[in-house]
Every structure is written in structure tokens, then in C-alpha cells.
Write a protein that holds these residues in place. Structure first.
Motif, PDB file in Angstrom:
ATOM      1  N   ALA A  38       0.806  -1.088   0.137  1.00 46.42           N
ATOM      2  CA  ALA A  38      -0.135  -0.039  -0.034  1.00 46.42           C
ATOM      3  C   ALA A  38       0.961   1.285  -0.022  1.00 46.42           C
ATOM      4  O   ALA A  38       0.487   2.222  -0.621  1.00 46.42           O
ATOM      5  N   GLU A  39       1.957   1.207   0.878  1.00 47.21           N
ATOM      6  CA  GLU A  39       3.134   2.138   0.834  1.00 47.21           C
ATOM      7  C   GLU A  39       3.486   2.671  -0.413  1.00 47.21           C
ATOM      8  O   GLU A  39       3.721   3.644  -0.956  1.00 47.21           O
ATOM      9  N   ARG A  40       3.878   1.724  -1.216  1.00 49.73           N
ATOM     10  CA  ARG A  40       4.490   1.405  -2.427  1.00 49.73           C
ATOM     11  C   ARG A  40       3.515   2.274  -3.632  1.00 49.73           C
ATOM     12  O   ARG A  40       3.992   3.239  -4.426  1.00 49.73           O
ATOM     13  N   GLN A  41       2.255   1.904  -3.635  1.00 48.56           N
ATOM     14  CA  GLN A  41       1.209   2.393  -4.042  1.00 48.56           C
ATOM     15  C   GLN A  41       1.259   3.937  -3.913  1.00 48.56           C
ATOM     16  O   GLN A  41       1.055   4.667  -5.228  1.00 48.56           O
ATOM     17  N   LEU A  42       1.070   4.316  -2.746  1.00 49.05           N
ATOM     18  CA  LEU A  42       0.949   5.557  -2.826  1.00 49.05           C
ATOM     19  C   LEU A  42       2.220   6.603  -3.205  1.00 49.05           C
ATOM     20  O   LEU A  42       1.983   7.530  -3.933  1.00 49.05           O
ATOM     21  N   LEU A  43       3.410   5.950  -2.899  1.00 51.04           N
ATOM     22  CA  LEU A  43       4.688   6.713  -3.326  1.00 51.04           C
ATOM     23  C   LEU A  43       4.545   6.628  -5.041  1.00 51.04           C
ATOM     24  O   LEU A  43       4.832   7.442  -5.312  1.00 51.04           O
ATOM     25  N   PRO A  70      -0.078  14.020  11.095  1.00 57.75           N
ATOM     26  CA  PRO A  70       0.299  13.240  12.232  1.00 57.75           C
ATOM     27  C   PRO A  70      -0.445  11.886  12.332  1.00 57.75           C
ATOM     28  O   PRO A  70      -0.472  11.145  13.471  1.00 57.75           O
ATOM     29  N   SER A  71      -0.991  11.512  11.218  1.00 63.41           N
ATOM     30  CA  SER A  71      -1.569  10.037  11.094  1.00 63.41           C
ATOM     31  C   SER A  71      -0.608   9.031  10.411  1.00 63.41           C
ATOM     32  O   SER A  71       0.618   9.204  11.052  1.00 63.41           O
ATOM     33  N   THR A  72      -1.018   8.489   9.684  1.00 62.78           N
ATOM     34  CA  THR A  72      -0.167   7.287   9.015  1.00 62.78           C
ATOM     35  C   THR A  72       1.289   7.932   8.294  1.00 62.78           C
ATOM     36  O   THR A  72       2.401   7.511   8.424  1.00 62.78           O
ATOM     37  N   VAL A  73       1.029   8.774   7.609  1.00 61.47           N
ATOM     38  CA  VAL A  73       2.015   9.297   6.610  1.00 61.47           C
ATOM     39  C   VAL A  73       2.622  10.422   7.268  1.00 61.47           C
ATOM     40  O   VAL A  73       2.079  11.544   7.369  1.00 61.47           O
ATOM     41  N   LYS A  74       3.839  10.018   7.843  1.00 58.34           N
ATOM     42  CA  LYS A  74       4.442  10.975   8.647  1.00 58.34           C
ATOM     43  C   LYS A  74       5.124  12.140   7.630  1.00 58.34           C
ATOM     44  O   LYS A  74       5.251  13.401   7.654  1.00 58.34           O
ATOM     45  N   LEU A  75       5.795  11.451   6.324  1.00 63.33           N
ATOM     46  CA  LEU A  75       6.214  12.354   5.403  1.00 63.33           C
ATOM     47  C   LEU A  75       6.389  11.302   3.969  1.00 63.33           C
ATOM     48  O   LEU A  75       6.913  10.329   4.113  1.00 63.33           O
ATOM     49  N   ASN A  93       4.196   6.647  10.376  1.00 59.16           N
ATOM     50  CA  ASN A  93       4.052   6.789  11.699  1.00 59.16           C
ATOM     51  C   ASN A  93       3.792   5.024  12.400  1.00 59.16           C
ATOM     52  O   ASN A  93       3.842   4.888  13.613  1.00 59.16           O
ATOM     53  N   GLU A  94       3.603   4.242  11.573  1.00 61.22           N
ATOM     54  CA  GLU A  94       3.263   2.640  11.879  1.00 61.22           C
ATOM     55  C   GLU A  94       3.325   1.913  10.773  1.00 61.22           C
ATOM     56  O   GLU A  94       3.453   2.188   9.429  1.00 61.22           O
ATOM     57  N   SER A  95       3.701   0.595  11.112  1.00 65.70           N
ATOM     58  CA  SER A  95       3.719  -0.553  10.106  1.00 65.70           C
ATOM     59  C   SER A  95       2.503  -0.674   9.239  1.00 65.70           C
ATOM     60  O   SER A  95       1.500  -0.651   9.896  1.00 65.70           O
ATOM     61  N   ASN A  96       2.584  -0.848   7.869  1.00 65.35           N
ATOM     62  CA  ASN A  96       1.064  -1.028   7.275  1.00 65.35           C
ATOM     63  C   ASN A  96       1.604  -2.444   6.564  1.00 65.35           C
ATOM     64  O   ASN A  96       0.890  -2.633   5.459  1.00 65.35           O
ATOM     65  N   ASP A  97       2.116  -3.320   6.714  1.00 60.23           N
ATOM     66  CA  ASP A  97       2.293  -4.810   6.091  1.00 60.23           C
ATOM     67  C   ASP A  97       0.796  -5.258   6.166  1.00 60.23           C
ATOM     68  O   ASP A  97       0.185  -5.563   7.069  1.00 60.23           O
ATOM     69  N   GLY A  98       0.313  -5.580   4.807  1.00 63.06           N
ATOM     70  CA  GLY A  98      -0.838  -6.084   4.619  1.00 63.06           C
ATOM     71  C   GLY A  98      -1.969  -5.414   4.586  1.00 63.06           C
ATOM     72  O   GLY A  98      -2.969  -5.919   4.084  1.00 63.06           O
ATOM     73  N   ASN A 105      -7.684   8.280   5.737  1.00 65.54           N
ATOM     74  CA  ASN A 105      -7.313   7.954   7.229  1.00 65.54           C
ATOM     75  C   ASN A 105      -5.859   8.118   7.173  1.00 65.54           C
ATOM     76  O   ASN A 105      -5.341   8.705   8.311  1.00 65.54           O
ATOM     77  N   TRP A 106      -4.936   7.818   6.197  1.00 66.75           N
ATOM     78  CA  TRP A 106      -3.443   7.868   6.432  1.00 66.75           C
ATOM     79  C   TRP A 106      -3.011   9.460   6.219  1.00 66.75           C
ATOM     80  O   TRP A 106      -1.893   9.410   6.946  1.00 66.75           O
ATOM     81  N   THR A 107      -3.842  10.162   5.731  1.00 64.76           N
ATOM     82  CA  THR A 107      -3.400  11.683   6.037  1.00 64.76           C
ATOM     83  C   THR A 107      -4.509  12.531   6.645  1.00 64.76           C
ATOM     84  O   THR A 107      -4.192  13.820   6.535  1.00 64.76           O
ATOM     85  N   GLN A 108      -5.086  12.003   7.748  1.00 60.52           N
ATOM     86  CA  GLN A 108      -6.096  12.647   8.220  1.00 60.52           C
ATOM     87  C   GLN A 108      -5.166  13.906   8.965  1.00 60.52           C
ATOM     88  O   GLN A 108      -4.287  13.692   9.718  1.00 60.52           O
TER      89      GLN A 108
END
Length: 294
Positions: A38-43, A70-75, A93-98, A105-108
Motif C-alpha cells: 500500500a505504501e509503494r502504491q501511494l509513493l 500526524p496520522s499514518t503518513v509522517k512524510l 508512523n506505523e507499520s502497514n504490512d498487509g 485515514n492515512w493523511t488525516q
């Protein structure tokens, strides 16, 4: 495969567009840090969007896209210059494996910054809140606020490839003979057609096939390809300049506490530069002010 971006225009409509495909550069960047799916897709979406903006804004320099929350996407930070060199990174800010990508939610409570850095001239940064359902909508909001130009962005991504489609109304002074109503109608026409593009089509068809699939009833001119490639601007010289900003006694203590050498690792490409105690002393000596005798 060569990653490319292409401009296109409509002969009878006051609209410009771009289409981009990233594969090799996208895979190189995300594999450097082994991002979860999921992280690689957003990047990947951000990399394509950044390159689209760099091509539409057209400056000699670089454009950066940054998301923070301040949510999932720190930077999340991507950069693209006028030569098509692109790089990017993401910290969470947290692991998103799976887990699946959940952009709201990630960018709240976060914000998006677009930074334009010309090689000559003044640096400019525009900041907007992250209040939409996906990155494309946030970028459309940015263009609506900053340039007051209707813009449509479609981003499609899987584990290996990213495709982006960018549409934007031309500035008013470029189409004086078209009424605002006709201009709005033309943009709504192409936007509606663009939104019919399916992900499997976007990720498997060529640029020419995508445009024919969407706009075959309109007269579209597709311009030559421009290459996009991963390239990091880190270097030993840049690291030396960064170390030179540290107070000398603190720098000496740092190298002693680290066992006689400092290791600097690039956040973007993970390349490592090692500075020994002798390297640090030479750097301090070369930067020391010299006494002059009148």
C-alpha cells in the motif's frame, strides 16, 4: 522499459494534457526501501503526479511534492527536475504490512506542499490541507486554488507500474474567442471521457492507445516522448557541506563517539558515504578561517 511522459493537445478544444508511464524508475525507488504494497502504491502515485506537474509548470529547476500528517503518513516527499530526473521517499508512523491504502485515514489532519525551486529566481511554496479522498483530488484542489484552472488527474498503480493522465483548461488569455460557458462545457466533456478509463486499460495500453480509446472523436495531437528516470542528487560533496554546518567541537565528538568514522546514508537512495576521523579533520582544516597579515 523506458519511462516516458508525453504532452497532448486538442485541435478544437481549449484543453492541454499529459500522459505518463513509470515502471523502471518506480520499481527502483520503492525497492530501495522495501515498502509494503500500500505504501509503494501511494509513493508511486506521488512520483507520477510530481512528474506531471513538473512538465506542466515547466521551469528550469525542480518541483517537489510533500505530504505530512500526524496520522499514518509522517512524510512523503518526491522531487522531479526539468530533465526528468525523479526520486522519492516515504516515512510512516506505523507499520502497514498487509493493509490496504486508505488515503483519507492515512493523511488525516495533514497538509500537502508543492515547492517550486527554479535554478534562478525565487523559490515558491503552496500549501493546502489534505481533505480529499485521494491524492489526485488533492492535486486538483491545489490547481483550483493556486491557478483557478479546472484540472482533472487520474492516477493508476499496481505493484510494478504507474500511469497518470492529466487534463487542464488553458488559461483564459490563450482562447479569447471561446465563451466561458463553452470552455466549461469542453472541459466537462473530456473529463467525463477520461473518467471512463479502467485501471487495467491504463496500465496495459500505450499512450497512443489510451488517447484513442478516450478521445478518438476529438482531434488530438500527441507530442514526442520525454524520458523520466530515477536519479538521486546526493553526493560526497553535499555531505561535506552538510557536515560543515555542524559546530567543529560537536563534529569531532560525533566521530569519536561513533568509533572513528561517520556514516551518512541518503534517505532517498540508501547510498552510504563514510567519513573517517582524518576526513573530518581535513574538512575542518579546509573550512577554518585563515589569518591574513596586512
Amino acid at each position: 522499459m523506458s519511462d516516458t511522459i508525453q504532452r497532448f493537445t486538442f485541435a478544437k478544444l481549449p484543453i492541454r494534457g499529459e500522459v505518463i508511464t513509470l515502471e523502471q524508475s518506480y520499481q527502483t525507488i520503492v525497492e530501495q526501501h522495501q515498502y509494503p504494497k500500500a505504501e509503494r502504491q501511494l509513493l508511486g502515485q506521488a512520483l507520477a503526479a510530481n512528474a506531471l506537474m513538473a512538465e506542466i509548470i515547466k521551469i528550469k529547476g525542480k518541483i517537489a511534492l510533500q505530504l505530512q500528517s500526524p496520522s499514518t503518513v509522517k512524510l512523503l516527499l518526491t522531487e522531479c527536475d526539468h530533465q526528468g530526473h525523479i526520486r522519492g521517499l516515504m516515512h510512516t508512523n506505523e507499520s502497514n504490512d498487509g493493509s490496504e491504502l486508505n488515503f483519507p485515514n492515512w493523511t488525516q489532519n495533514g497538509q500537502m506542499a508543492i515547492t517550486i525551486e527554479p535554478e534562478e529566481g525565487q523559490r515558491y511554496q503552496g500549501v493546502v490541507p489534505l481533505e480529499n479522498q485521494n491524492l489526485a483530488e488533492c492535486l486538483e484542489d491545489y490547481f483550483a486554488r493556486s491557478e483557478q484552472l479546472p484540472t482533472s488527474i487520474q492516477l493508476y498503480v499496481n505493484d510494478n507500474k504507474v500511469t497518470g493522465l492529466f487534463l487542464q483548461a488553458l488559461p483564459a488569455n490563450s482562447q479569447q474567442d471561446i465563451s466561458p460557458e463553452d470552455k466549461a462545457g469542453a472541459f466537462e466533456h473530456v473529463k467525463t471521457l477520461a473518467e471512463t478509463l479502467e485501471a487495467n486499460e491504463a496500465l496495459n495500453l500505450s499512450h497512443q492507445e489510451i488517447l484513442y480509446r478516450l478521445f478518438h472523436q476529438d482531434e488530438v495531437t500527441l507530442y514526442p516522448e520525454k524520458s523520466i528516470e530515477f536519479q538521486c542528487s546526493c553526493s560526497r560533496q553535499r555531505n561535506e557541506r552538510a557536515l560543515s554546518t555542524i559546530e567543529p567541537s560537536e563534529l569531532v565528538n560525533m566521530v569519536k563517539e561513533s568509533g572513528g568514522q561517520l556514516e551518512l546514508i541518503c534517505d532517498f537512495c540508501s547510498s552510504k558515504e563514510v567519513f573517517s576521523e582524518d576526513d573530518i579533520m581535513t574538512l575542518l582544516s579546509s573550512n577554518a578561517p585563515s589569518d591574513s597579515v596586512n
